[in-house]
Structures are given as structure tokens and as C-alpha cells.
Motif scaffolding. Structure first.
Motif, mmCIF file in Angstrom:
data_model
loop_
_atom_site.group_PDB
_atom_site.id
_atom_site.type_symbol
_atom_site.label_atom_id
_atom_site.label_comp_id
_atom_site.label_asym_id
_atom_site.label_seq_id
_atom_site.Cartn_x
_atom_site.Cartn_y
_atom_site.Cartn_z
ATOM 1 N N LEU A 1 0.834 -1.203 0.000
ATOM 2 C CA LEU A 1 0.000 0.000 0.000
ATOM 3 C C LEU A 1 0.867 1.251 0.000
ATOM 4 C CD1 LEU A 1 -2.866 -0.951 2.487
ATOM 5 C CD2 LEU A 1 -2.962 -0.797 -0.016
ATOM 6 N N TYR A 2 1.949 1.223 0.786
ATOM 7 C CA TYR A 2 2.861 2.372 0.787
ATOM 8 C C TYR A 2 3.499 2.547 -0.584
ATOM 9 C CZ TYR A 2 6.931 5.269 1.404
ATOM 10 O OH TYR A 2 7.872 6.258 1.230
ATOM 11 N N LEU A 3 3.957 1.466 -1.176
ATOM 12 C CA LEU A 3 4.621 1.553 -2.478
ATOM 13 C C LEU A 3 3.662 2.079 -3.554
ATOM 14 C CD1 LEU A 3 6.723 -1.732 -2.447
ATOM 15 C CD2 LEU A 3 7.592 0.622 -2.418
ATOM 16 N N LYS A 4 2.401 1.667 -3.470
ATOM 17 C CA LYS A 4 1.416 2.174 -4.437
ATOM 18 C C LYS A 4 1.276 3.684 -4.311
ATOM 19 C CE LYS A 4 -3.405 1.580 -5.907
ATOM 20 N NZ LYS A 4 -4.679 0.856 -5.648
ATOM 21 N N ARG A 5 1.209 4.177 -3.093
ATOM 22 C CA ARG A 5 1.100 5.621 -2.842
ATOM 23 C C ARG A 5 2.374 6.338 -3.262
ATOM 24 N NH1 ARG A 5 -1.718 10.359 -2.245
ATOM 25 N NH2 ARG A 5 -0.898 11.615 -0.533
ATOM 26 N N ARG A 6 3.540 5.819 -2.857
ATOM 27 C CA ARG A 6 4.818 6.440 -3.201
ATOM 28 C C ARG A 6 4.998 6.520 -4.714
ATOM 29 N NH1 ARG A 6 9.073 5.975 -6.193
ATOM 30 N NH2 ARG A 6 11.153 6.286 -5.324
ATOM 31 N N ASN A 7 4.703 5.430 -5.406
ATOM 32 C CA ASN A 7 4.903 5.386 -6.850
ATOM 33 C C ASN A 7 3.922 6.281 -7.596
ATOM 34 O OD1 ASN A 7 6.996 3.598 -6.440
ATOM 35 N ND2 ASN A 7 5.751 1.767 -6.827
ATOM 36 N N ALA A 8 2.689 6.396 -7.076
ATOM 37 C CA ALA A 8 1.705 7.279 -7.718
ATOM 38 C C ALA A 8 2.171 8.727 -7.645
ATOM 39 C CB ALA A 8 0.340 7.118 -7.053
ATOM 40 N N ILE A 9 2.742 9.126 -6.505
ATOM 41 C CA ILE A 9 3.247 10.492 -6.377
ATOM 42 C C ILE A 9 4.473 10.683 -7.254
ATOM 43 C CG2 ILE A 9 4.284 12.144 -4.768
ATOM 44 C CD1 ILE A 9 2.469 10.987 -2.589
ATOM 45 N N ALA A 10 5.353 9.683 -7.294
ATOM 46 C CA ALA A 10 6.563 9.786 -8.111
ATOM 47 C C ALA A 10 6.217 9.908 -9.596
ATOM 48 C CB ALA A 10 7.464 8.586 -7.864
ATOM 49 N N ARG A 11 5.156 9.239 -10.030
ATOM 50 C CA ARG A 11 4.785 9.278 -11.454
ATOM 51 C C ARG A 11 4.383 10.673 -11.914
ATOM 52 N NH1 ARG A 11 2.623 4.073 -10.507
ATOM 53 N NH2 ARG A 11 0.550 4.951 -10.075
ATOM 54 N N LEU A 12 4.026 11.531 -10.988
ATOM 55 C CA LEU A 12 3.658 12.896 -11.377
ATOM 56 C C LEU A 12 4.822 13.627 -12.034
ATOM 57 C CD1 LEU A 12 1.694 13.969 -8.154
ATOM 58 C CD2 LEU A 12 0.728 13.219 -10.341
ATOM 59 N N ALA A 13 6.037 13.116 -11.839
ATOM 60 C CA ALA A 13 7.222 13.768 -12.405
ATOM 61 C C ALA A 13 7.500 13.355 -13.841
ATOM 62 C CB ALA A 13 8.445 13.469 -11.539
ATOM 63 N N ARG A 14 6.782 12.370 -14.361
ATOM 64 C CA ARG A 14 7.034 11.929 -15.735
ATOM 65 C C ARG A 14 6.795 13.075 -16.722
ATOM 66 N NH1 ARG A 14 4.276 5.860 -16.027
ATOM 67 N NH2 ARG A 14 5.792 4.828 -14.642
ATOM 68 N N GLY A 15 7.795 13.336 -17.534
ATOM 69 C CA GLY A 15 7.676 14.395 -18.539
ATOM 70 C C GLY A 15 7.808 15.792 -17.977
ATOM 71 N N HIS A 16 8.079 15.910 -16.704
ATOM 72 C CA HIS A 16 8.187 17.244 -16.111
ATOM 73 C C HIS A 16 9.402 17.976 -16.655
ATOM 74 C CE1 HIS A 16 7.631 20.303 -12.997
ATOM 75 N NE2 HIS A 16 8.936 20.295 -12.856
ATOM 76 N N ARG A 17 9.211 19.215 -16.994
ATOM 77 C CA ARG A 17 10.308 20.052 -17.481
ATOM 78 C C ARG A 17 10.788 20.958 -16.362
ATOM 79 N NH1 ARG A 17 8.157 22.009 -23.487
ATOM 80 N NH2 ARG A 17 7.948 19.895 -24.386
ATOM 81 N N SER B 1 5.213 22.352 -9.922
ATOM 82 C CA SER B 1 4.966 20.991 -9.439
ATOM 83 C C SER B 1 3.472 20.839 -9.163
ATOM 84 C CB SER B 1 5.740 20.724 -8.147
ATOM 85 O OG SER B 1 7.128 20.815 -8.350
ATOM 86 N N PRO B 2 2.874 19.708 -9.549
ATOM 87 C CA PRO B 2 1.452 19.496 -9.246
ATOM 88 C C PRO B 2 1.247 19.393 -7.742
ATOM 89 C CG PRO B 2 2.457 17.480 -10.060
ATOM 90 C CD PRO B 2 3.477 18.558 -10.246
ATOM 91 N N ALA B 3 0.106 19.838 -7.289
ATOM 92 C CA ALA B 3 -0.208 19.756 -5.863
ATOM 93 C C ALA B 3 -0.490 18.307 -5.476
ATOM 94 C CB ALA B 3 -1.403 20.635 -5.532
ATOM 95 N N VAL B 4 -0.085 17.931 -4.281
ATOM 96 C CA VAL B 4 -0.354 16.599 -3.740
ATOM 97 C C VAL B 4 -1.264 16.757 -2.525
ATOM 98 C CG1 VAL B 4 0.655 14.571 -2.616
ATOM 99 C CG2 VAL B 4 1.851 15.670 -4.523
ATOM 100 N N GLU B 5 -2.319 15.968 -2.476
ATOM 101 C CA GLU B 5 -3.206 15.996 -1.315
ATOM 102 C C GLU B 5 -2.683 14.986 -0.292
ATOM 103 O OE1 GLU B 5 -7.938 15.384 -0.184
ATOM 104 O OE2 GLU B 5 -7.340 15.745 -2.274
ATOM 105 N N TYR B 6 -1.893 15.471 0.636
ATOM 106 C CA TYR B 6 -1.267 14.583 1.612
ATOM 107 C C TYR B 6 -2.287 14.100 2.640
ATOM 108 C CZ TYR B 6 3.240 15.997 -0.299
ATOM 109 O OH TYR B 6 4.315 16.216 -1.144
ATOM 110 N N THR B 7 -2.041 12.890 3.143
ATOM 111 C CA THR B 7 -2.923 12.316 4.153
ATOM 112 C C THR B 7 -2.509 12.811 5.537
ATOM 113 O OG1 THR B 7 -1.524 10.382 4.542
ATOM 114 C CG2 THR B 7 -3.109 10.244 2.722
ATOM 115 N N GLU B 8 -3.383 12.624 6.505
ATOM 116 C CA GLU B 8 -3.046 13.006 7.869
ATOM 117 C C GLU B 8 -1.862 12.185 8.383
ATOM 118 O OE1 GLU B 8 -2.404 14.593 11.369
ATOM 119 O OE2 GLU B 8 -3.611 15.470 9.745
ATOM 120 N N ALA B 9 -1.753 10.933 7.970
ATOM 121 C CA ALA B 9 -0.615 10.111 8.381
ATOM 122 C C ALA B 9 0.694 10.686 7.836
ATOM 123 C CB ALA B 9 -0.802 8.672 7.902
ATOM 124 N N GLU B 10 0.665 11.179 6.613
ATOM 125 C CA GLU B 10 1.872 11.782 6.032
ATOM 126 C C GLU B 10 2.238 13.081 6.746
ATOM 127 O OE1 GLU B 10 1.469 9.941 1.513
ATOM 128 O OE2 GLU B 10 0.326 11.737 2.072
#
Length: 302
Positions: free
Chosen positions: A29-45, A50-59
């Protein structure tokens, strides 16, 4: 080089295990979350928002835990220049900040902004972007079960650790110096040598502290961002072999990607650090390694 390491922490109970055994490497579950956020960087110039991330209370809770621990550790182990920069740095204590939130307040201080990374960034892009005031930073948060240890740089390392540097015009100018140098280089070998200098200074550098009479007092204090974002590494500075900063020696010294750094290099003061880097990098080019008989030394990547 940029943003690739894994440290095996040591606690009173013993070693927590290798990077591969870290909970963050085995929690689906952590890896799914980590990788989803990391994928936001694909193609980034570089320079794009940077796109906004809606962080969880745990984060947010993980950020608060680490921020509180590191703030106290900095008072004990960080050098005065870092403590002064931290006073000015727009790093919140109570939540994981968005890149834009910190960047818009960093830029007026020393001209730097964060630009998005998903993980590893090759040397020329990572170092070269600094010439124009951009520092690559990830957005994902370390695993919550071991908040004071991460097997890879996360948003706490990038935004908190490097954000302190980038609030200081004097430290920020050193980042630009690495950027200008990187943009003159074409060969991977030269970029590797340059990244080694960056590793042992802006990531893992320590500095002597002068007392009121101008004499060095006590052990060297941390200024490198990797130290500033590692509670365990700060607490064991007195167990490291500390050598006086000599850039020629730095590029011949292996560094550890796994485990704590056994050897650190200490500048006598911020002026000494600046003069040493500026002098060595002024004429650094693709042929510097050959001229000086230097070769890239493989790091310990076990």
C-alpha cells in the motif's frame, strides 16, 4: 548521483536491517502511494510548476515527527550558518508543504525554487539546473513506521534539508557554482567527479566552529543537507573519521551509498568551504580528471 542512497540505521536495539528489509520496500500500500506520487514527475520540465499533492493526515504526522526530532538535533549538531539559515527558511513544522508553498518564499531570499523529481535524476540535469536556481525535489513521504530513517531521499530530505541551504544566499551561491560547472561538462566521468565533490560538501559536509577567541571549539558541526535530514547520522558524528577538507582528496574517496558515511570532510569555516570549491571548480572541465590523475571511484552500492 543525485538523490540515490540508502542508509542502514543503528539504534540502541541494534541494526534495523538493510535497505531491502525496510518496511517502505515491502509495504504494497505504501509503495502504491509512493509510486503514484513519483509518477507525477514523468515528462516534467525543469521550471514547470509541481502538481499539488493531497497529503494524508498520516503523512502530515510523519512530517511533524521528523521535523520535531531534527529541529532539536540541529540545535545540538548543526553549525551556526545552518541555524541562521533555518531561522529564515520558510519550512512549516506542522504539515508537509507543497513545493510551490516553499518556493514562493524561498525565491526572494536567495533566488531558488524547487522543480519536480520522481526519484533519481541524472547528474547533468540535477546539477546543471542549479545554475538557473532550480533544485530537483521529490514529493513522496517516507514510510511512517520508521520516521527517523529513510532508505531513499524523500520530501523531508529535499524540502527540509536542502530548503535550509536555499534560504541562505551564501549556500545558494555554492549550488549555482556546481550548476555552472556541470553545464560545462559533457562526459559522464567528469560529471561523476563533480558529483563526488557535491556529495562530500553540500550533502555530507561538516564545519569547524570557532569560539569567542577565534579558536576551534569542540567537534565539527554539520552543514550538509543529507546530515541535516538524518537524525541518526547527526547523533553519530563523533564516531566518524573527520578529515580536513581537501577537494583533491575528496574526489579520490569512495562514498557509501548504503550505511552511514565513515569519512567526512570538515571545512574550517564557510569562507574556507567557498574558497576551496571556487578554486577547484573554476577551471574544472572534461579533462580535469586526466590532468590530475583522478578517476571516478565506485561508491559502495551494496
Amino acid at each position: 548521483m543525485s538523490h540515490v542512497w540508502s542508509r542502514t540505521p543503528v539504534t540502541r536495539e541494534g541494526r534495523l536491517g538493510t535497505a531491502a528489509q525496510h518496511p517502505g520496500r515491502n509495504d504494497s500500500l505504501y509503495l502504491k502511494r509512493r509510486n503514484a506520487i513519483a509518477r507525477l514527475a514523468r515528462g516534467h520540465r525543469v521550471g514547470e510548476p509541481s502538481p499539488a499533492v493531497e497529503y494524508t493526515e498520516a503523512e502530515h504526522a510523519t512530517w511533524r515527527t521528523v521535523h520535531g526530532a531534527l529541529a532539536g538535533a540541529h540545535r545540538a549538531y548543526a553549525c551556526r550558518e545552518v541555524l541562521d539559515a533555518a531561522e529564515a527558511a520558510p519550512i512549516p513544522a506542522d504539515h508537509v508543504p507543497q513545493h510551490a508553498e516553499v518556493s514562493e518564499r524561498l525565491k526572494p531570499l536567495a533566488g531558488f525554487e524547487f522543480t519536480l523529481a520522481g526519484g533519481f535524476v541524472e547528474n547533468r540535469r540535477f546539477l546543471g539546473a542549479m545554475e538557473n536556481g532550480y533544485f530537483h525535489a521529490v514529493q513522496f513521504v517516507r514510510h511512517p513506521s520508521v520516521p527517523l530513517y529513510t532508505p531513499e531521499p524523500d520530501v523531508i530530505h529535499d524540502v527540509f534539508g536542502h530548503g535550509i541551504h536555499l534560504a541562505s544566499p551564501r549556500f545558494a551561491e555554492l549550488y549555482r557554482l556546481f550548476g555552472r560547472t556541470a553545464m560545462r561538462l559533457d562526459t559522464p566521468e567528469a560529471l561523476d567527479l563533480l558529483s563526488r565533490v557535491y556529495w562530500f560538501t553540500l550533502e555530507f559536509g561538516v564545519m569547524a566552529e570557532a569560539g569567542s577567541a577565534g579558536r576551534t571549539e569542540g567537534p565539527p558541526k554539520a552543514y550538509g543537507a543529507a546530515l541535516l535530514s538524518s537524525y541518526g547520522e547527526l547523533a553519530r558524528l563523533d564516531r566518524c573519521e573527520v578529515r580536513e577538507l581537501d577537494v583533491h582528496a575528496v574526489v579520490a574517496t569512495p562514498y557509501r551509498v548504503s550505511g552511514y558515511q565513515p569519512v567526512l570532510f570538515s571545512a574550517r569555516c564557510l569562507n574556507h568551504l567557498t574558497d576551496s570549491l571556487a578554486g577547484f571548480l573554476a577551471d574544472f572541465d572534461d579533462d580535469t580528471g586526466d590532468r590530475l590523475g583522478l578517476r571516478p571511484v565506485p561508491g559502495d552500492r551494496s
